[in-house]
Design a protein around this motif. Structure first.
Motif, PDB file in Angstrom:
ATOM      1  N   SER A  85       6.590   3.388  15.841  1.00 32.33           N
ATOM      2  CA  SER A  85       5.291   2.770  15.561  1.00 32.33           C
ATOM      3  C   SER A  85       4.791   3.187  14.192  1.00 32.33           C
ATOM      4  N   THR A 124       6.318  -1.219  16.337  1.00 35.28           N
ATOM      5  CA  THR A 124       5.070  -1.314  17.099  1.00 35.28           C
ATOM      6  C   THR A 124       3.927  -1.044  16.134  1.00 35.28           C
ATOM      7  N   HIS A 127       0.183   2.250  18.513  1.00 33.33           N
ATOM      8  CA  HIS A 127       0.551   3.089  19.655  1.00 33.33           C
ATOM      9  C   HIS A 127      -0.498   4.195  19.772  1.00 33.33           C
ATOM     10  N   ASN A 169       0.860  -1.080  22.122  1.00 36.55           N
ATOM     11  CA  ASN A 169       1.574  -0.379  23.189  1.00 36.55           C
ATOM     12  C   ASN A 169       0.617  -0.060  24.337  1.00 36.55           C
ATOM     13  N   GLU A 170       0.936  -0.532  25.514  1.00 39.84           N
ATOM     14  CA  GLU A 170       0.285  -0.108  26.753  1.00 39.84           C
ATOM     15  C   GLU A 170      -1.230  -0.277  26.734  1.00 39.84           C
ATOM     16  N   ALA A 226       4.358  -4.398  23.771  1.00 46.11           N
ATOM     17  CA  ALA A 226       4.946  -3.440  24.710  1.00 46.11           C
ATOM     18  C   ALA A 226       3.865  -3.091  25.714  1.00 46.11           C
ATOM     19  N   ASN A 298       7.224  -1.230  29.350  1.00 44.51           N
ATOM     20  CA  ASN A 298       7.544   0.183  29.496  1.00 44.51           C
ATOM     21  C   ASN A 298       7.662   0.455  30.985  1.00 44.51           C
ATOM     22  N   SER A 358      10.845  -1.665  26.647  1.00 46.17           N
ATOM     23  CA  SER A 358      10.474  -0.951  25.418  1.00 46.17           C
ATOM     24  C   SER A 358      10.405   0.551  25.615  1.00 46.17           C
TER      25      SER A 358
END
Ligand code: GBH
Length: 453
Positions: A85, A124, A127, A169-170, A226, A298, A358
């Motif tokens: 990232s 990414t 993150h 991410n997430e 992700a 993920n 990912s």
């Protein structure tokens, strides 16, 4: 013969993208170097009581200086791809405004080094390390707009060489776990109406980011995210339980992946939130629903779901039990089947053009043997089990293109500091020496043969 002795039942597709994953704040260190701006995680980790033992990412794996050595680790593993990232605050120290050329230089060196080693970069853009200068963080809608500007800027600068971008991410982690339960930066516990607004700004940032990347990137650039979608395993492999899993995934991700894939908030979510539902502006949902080139998940853990025939459309999420197997992180229940079912459910619900894993991996106890090596048999067991179910997914023809093992090396595990380690390379944080664990040897062999044995 596919299944027989010497058969090929364990083979993965020839072009399967084996990779490793990391994230900027977890590995880079160099937090004051070359004009990097402070982030929410710098603030949080330096606030007493927030991170185990008072650990911080100030130095981490020092990858800001040792990235060439890290590329060497990747090359020795034989991975085809590397997911990393970008620290937004290296590029825009204030989150927006004037870009910082020295920050961009770092990622140019990293990208060029990867390409020279024959490794495909997967980037990414966010993150969790949010520039601290952005007022209100994700509570402020302007943060989503600033993210889109940054995403477009990066796409313009690197899409001549980077062909795969993940926006964020997430979502659940940098919204709910950061603003509702507060274990992650900035550590707030807001009322539900405000939490829903934070969630909305998160998916909006993703959607506006997709639009900005497409506007600035070279043709052929692949864009996705992700996500840590909440995913499940059916109690039994029968139509009623498989359907229950699909309903559960759609509903439990209503504020995140479902909104992204369907371009709207489904009625059950809006009804359940009532007056706390997010405030949505014209155009938001179209941006959030921007078509994607891939969806990346993920995959760590997932509960079992059963159909509840007492109510129409009913399902029940079965809890993990105290004696259910887990790895070193207490939340990491060992549920290998969720690798297959997570991918299959997302495929059946929304048919994304391509799927990636990912992240997948685990913390383990990692005993160091007399010869100085970590023989992490538990991690190998964990990975072998999960990959068996990934293998089922590819064998059945799900469009899974790649897998990124979390993580290349031991690193800063957020609020757990360095007390929970996910690496397949051991890092001696006193000397920064990286040593392959047994799991790295195992992964290298898997990649070399492209099959599970
Ligand atoms: C991922 O998060 C991250 O992307 C990565 O940075 C991280 O290092 C890696 O996995 C390993 O953790 O709900 O309070 O019981 C994992 C996501 C971590 C989300 C644990 C849910 C449960 C905490 N999950 N978390 S809690």
């Amino acid at each position: 013969p596919a299944g027989g002795i010497g058969g090929d039942a364990g083979a993965f597709p020839a072009d399967f993208q084996w990779g490793c994953a990391t994230a900027a704040y977890q590995i880079e260190g160099g937090v004051k170097e070359d004009g990097r701006g402070a982030t929410n995680w710098d603030v949080f980790s330096h606030t007493p009581g927030k991170v185990a033992r008072g650990d911080t990412g100030d130095v981490a794996c020092d990858s800001y200086h040792r990235y060439a050595e890290d590329i060497g680790l990747l090359k020795a593993l034989g991975v085809k791809a590397y997911r990393f990232s970008v620290a937004w605050s290296r590029i825009f120290p204030e989150g927006k405004g004037k870009p910082n050329a020295k920050g961009l230089d770092y990622y140019n060196r990293l990208i060029d080094g990867l390409l020279a080693a024959g490794i495909t970069p997967h980037m990414t853009l966010f993150h969790w390390d949010l520039p601290a200068a952005l007022p209100g963080g994700w509570q402020n809608r302007d943060t989503a707009l600033a993210f889109a500007d940054y995403a477009g800027f990066m796409a313009g600068k690197v899409s001549d060489r980077v062909k795969h971008f993940m926006t964020v991410n997430e979502l659940r982690c940098f919204t709910d776990l950061s603003y509702m339960t507060g274990g992650k930066a900035p550590g707030l516990k807001l009322p539900m109406g405000e939490v829903n607004q934070v969630r909305h700004h998160g998916v909006l940032a993703h959607g506006l980011g997709v639009q900005a990347i497409r506007a600035h990137a070279r043709p052929g650039t692949q864009v996705g995210l992700a996500d840590n979608a909440t995913i499940f395993v059916p109690a039994l492999e029968t139509p009623e339980h498989i359907d229950a899993v699909k309903r559960a995934v759609r509903e439990e991700n209503a504020m995140f992946l479902t909104a992204i894939m369907e371009g709207r908030y489904i009625d059950s979510y809006l009804a359940a939130q009532g007056k706390d539902a997010p405030k949505v502006q014209a155009g938001d949902m179209a941006a959030i629903g921007s078509p994607l080139d891939f969806v990346s998940v993920n995959i760590y853990t997932g509960n079992t779901v059963r159909a509840d025939v007492t109510k129409p459309g009913g399902y029940e999420i079965l809890p993990h039990l105290p004696q259910s197997p887990r790895m070193a992180s207490p939340w990491l229940y060992v549920t290998p089947e969720v690798m297959y079912w997570g991918l299959r459910t997302i495929h059946e619900l929304w048919q994304p053009k391509a799927l990636y894993v990912s992240e997948n991996g685990c913390s383990a106890d990692d005993p160091v043997a007399a010869d100085g090596k970590v023989y992490d048999a538990d991690r190998v067991m964990y990975l072998r089990n999960y990959l068996t179910h990934l293998q089922r997914a590819t064998r059945e023809g799900l469009p899974v293109k790649g897998y990124f093992l979390w993580s290349l090396m031991d690193n800063f595990e957020w609020e757990d500091g360095y007390t929970k380690l996910f690496g397949i390379h051991h890092v001696d944080f006193a000397t920064q020496k990286r040593t392959p664990k047994m799991s790295a040897d195992w992964y290298r062999e898997l990649i070399r043969t492209n099959r599970l044995v």
